[in-house]
Design an enzyme around this catalytic site. Structure first.
Site, PDB file in Angstrom:
ATOM      1  N   GLU A 218      -9.180  73.923  62.471  1.00  0.00           N
ATOM      2  CA  GLU A 218     -10.036  73.901  61.286  1.00  0.00           C
ATOM      3  C   GLU A 218     -11.212  72.956  61.528  1.00  0.00           C
ATOM      4  OE1 GLU A 218      -6.709  75.021  57.929  1.00  0.00           O
ATOM      5  OE2 GLU A 218      -7.621  73.050  57.856  1.00  0.00           O
TER       6      GLU A 218
ATOM      7  N   HIS B 167     -11.417  69.255  45.216  1.00  0.00           N
ATOM      8  CA  HIS B 167     -10.267  69.791  45.945  1.00  0.00           C
ATOM      9  C   HIS B 167      -9.135  68.792  46.131  1.00  0.00           C
ATOM     10  CE1 HIS B 167      -7.962  72.209  48.669  1.00  0.00           C
ATOM     11  NE2 HIS B 167      -8.176  71.412  49.705  1.00  0.00           N
TER      12      HIS B 167
ATOM     13  N   HIS C  88     -14.055  70.536  48.276  1.00  0.00           N
ATOM     14  CA  HIS C  88     -13.906  71.568  49.306  1.00  0.00           C
ATOM     15  C   HIS C  88     -15.184  72.392  49.318  1.00  0.00           C
ATOM     16  CE1 HIS C  88     -12.471  74.876  51.734  1.00  0.00           C
ATOM     17  NE2 HIS C  88     -11.406  74.148  52.030  1.00  0.00           N
TER      18      HIS C  88
ATOM     19  N   ARG D 244     -15.649  68.247  55.918  1.00  0.00           N
ATOM     20  CA  ARG D 244     -15.839  68.831  54.599  1.00  0.00           C
ATOM     21  C   ARG D 244     -16.933  68.155  53.774  1.00  0.00           C
ATOM     22  NH1 ARG D 244      -9.506  69.762  52.857  1.00  0.00           N
ATOM     23  NH2 ARG D 244      -9.170  71.622  54.134  1.00  0.00           N
TER      24      ARG D 244
ATOM     25  N   ARG E 123     -10.686  63.350  53.775  1.00  0.00           N
ATOM     26  CA  ARG E 123      -9.488  63.854  54.449  1.00  0.00           C
ATOM     27  C   ARG E 123      -9.820  64.880  55.520  1.00  0.00           C
ATOM     28  NH1 ARG E 123      -6.259  68.349  53.623  1.00  0.00           N
ATOM     29  NH2 ARG E 123      -7.381  68.922  51.717  1.00  0.00           N
TER      30      ARG E 123
END
Length: 438
Positions: free
Chosen positions: A110, A328, A225, A267, A363
């Site tokens: 990711e 998110h 997000h 992100r 994160r």
């Protein structure tokens, strides 16, 4: 009611904690909605793990870099080194992760990851993990689960938690006498207009902690997000288009159908770029193209995303989908040590409502499930070591505590929301002041 351990929350952290407690402990688990309505069930992309010792330094660096190097290094080390055992446990409980042809675990990648290190089950990894944890917990004779039951407060004396006050579905309010209370109430998405979280997740544990002067940490570290399916309907929960889709090749376009960003940025940085582009274009969303993912991979890895988009009128094999950033994840929370203990005795916090410093300021994708599970197990192993006995004064205080003051649910919601948002705003201002000074 009397129990050994009261766990507020039935997401993956609360369930895994219960499974790691001795079977002679009486456990009461409560959840504000039904057991399946936790954000743990919504996690799509997967869960990180240390695939080999050779990847340790890179995994550590990826986590630190995503967190702007504000992470607690020891927490990161604990999480990474504990990951193989957690995956082994989950497989034992029944979780079915994707496998290669030779039977070994398959790994995906990711945004902000330098290597493939994420185990997954299609695009519903959270559901696969949490549903099996729930099945195993429901088999335990020492665990009672109450759905549609809310923790409205804890009862504490001289910085020692003595239990909690709960409200059942019928409005009944009662006290729970517990040797230990664990806060596993999830995130704060219900406080926001756009969020991938369930609406009932409103950060109750944070407000409760503030009321009792329990230490908090990084409460203004709220992750957005970058890619959720755009909807005009305010009541819709924002549907997440997994980070893995971009990891497997999905592209982002502006209103003219042109790429404007590196899709694998962390992100928070990607969110900034998307917001800039929307402002530049004068649009409410940008476009994500899943057609760049090989068709077989698209349908095998992301069936849930494909079907949800189809149900909303988008055939992802034929056209792009509109996406927009949404709240998110919550990196901050109730401050805990490496065993998930709060600043109050007999009170622990795990999962998204806790902050052990793993994530830093932002994160890294797919570290959330892992972090929640690792530190839930450590909490279970730690809390059973405490054999202190309550004083007569503490017992008398609990017995005389008036639970009748918690009668107005709507008023409490307003007060708790105001407390949390005010604290986040204040922390934001303080952070800006610090950065300006630097």
């Amino acid at each position: 009611m009397t129990t050994d351990i009261l766990i507020a929350g039935t997401g993956c952290s609360g369930l895994y904690l219960a499974l790691n407690l001795p079977r002679d402990k009486k456990i009461l688990m409560i959840t504000k909605s039904d057991c399946e309505s936790s954000d743990s069930f919504l996690a799509q992309g997967g869960m990180c793990m240390l695939t080999s010792e050779a990847d340790y330094d890179a995994y550590f660096e990826d986590t630190m870099k995503a967190g702007h190097y504000e992470n607690d290094k020891q927490s990161v080390e604990i999480m990474i080194k504990s990951s193989p055992q957690v995956v082994e446990d989950l497989i034992t409980y029944g979780a079915r992760f994707q496998r290669e042809a030779d039977g070994t675990l398959a790994y995906t990648r990711e945004g902000a990851h330098s290597a493939n290190r994420i185990v997954f089950h299609a695009d519903v990894t959270g559901k696969e993990i949490t549903s099996h944890l729930l099945e195993r917990v429901r088999e335990l004779p020492n665990v009672t689960i109450l759905e549609y039951t809310r923790l409205v407060d804890i009862i504490a004396k001289n910085n020692v938690c003595l239990g909690g006050v709960i409200r059942r579905q019928d409005g009944t309010v009662e006290k729970v006498n517990a040797q230990t209370v664990v806060l596993a109430t999830g995130g704060i998405g219900g406080l926001y207009r756009y969020s991938t979280n369930f609406k009932h997740l409103t950060g109750d544990a944070l407000a409760i902690a503030m009321k009792h002067n329990v230490e908090l940490k990084n409460i203004n570290y709220v992750q957005i997000h970058p890619t959720t399916l755009y909807s005009e309907r305010e009541e819709d929960r924002s549907f997440l288009i997994s980070e893995s889709a971009r990891g497997e090749g999905a592209k982002l376009y502006d209103k003219n159908g042109e790429r404007f960003v590196n899709e694998l940025l962390p992100r928070d940085l990607l969110t900034i770029e998307i917001n800039k582009q929307m402002q530049k274009d004068g649009t409410k969303h940008v476009w994500e193209d899943l057609r760049t993912i090989p068709r077989q991979e698209l349908f095998s890895h992301f069936p849930n995303i494909v079907e949800h988009c189809r149900s909303k009128g988008y055939d992802v094999t034929e056209k792009c989908i509109p996406v927009v950033p949404a709240q998110h994840y919550f990196m901050g929370g109730i401050k805990v040590n490496y065993e998930s203990k709060t600043s109050m005795d007999k009170l622990y916090a795990v999962g998204e409502t806790a902050c052990n410093g793993v994530h830093g300021r932002n994160r890294l994708a797919s570290n959330s499930l892992l972090e929640s599970l690792v530190f839930a197990k450590r909490a279970a192993q730690d809390l059973v070591k405490d054999h202190t006995v309550r004083t007569d004064e503490q017992n008398a205080y609990f017995d005389s505590y008036d639970a009748g003051i918690y009668t107005d649910d709507k008023q409490m919601d307003k007060e708790y929301k105001a407390m949390i948002l005010s604290a986040i705003a204040q922390a934001d201002e303080e952070k800006k002041g610090e950065e300006k000074h630097v």
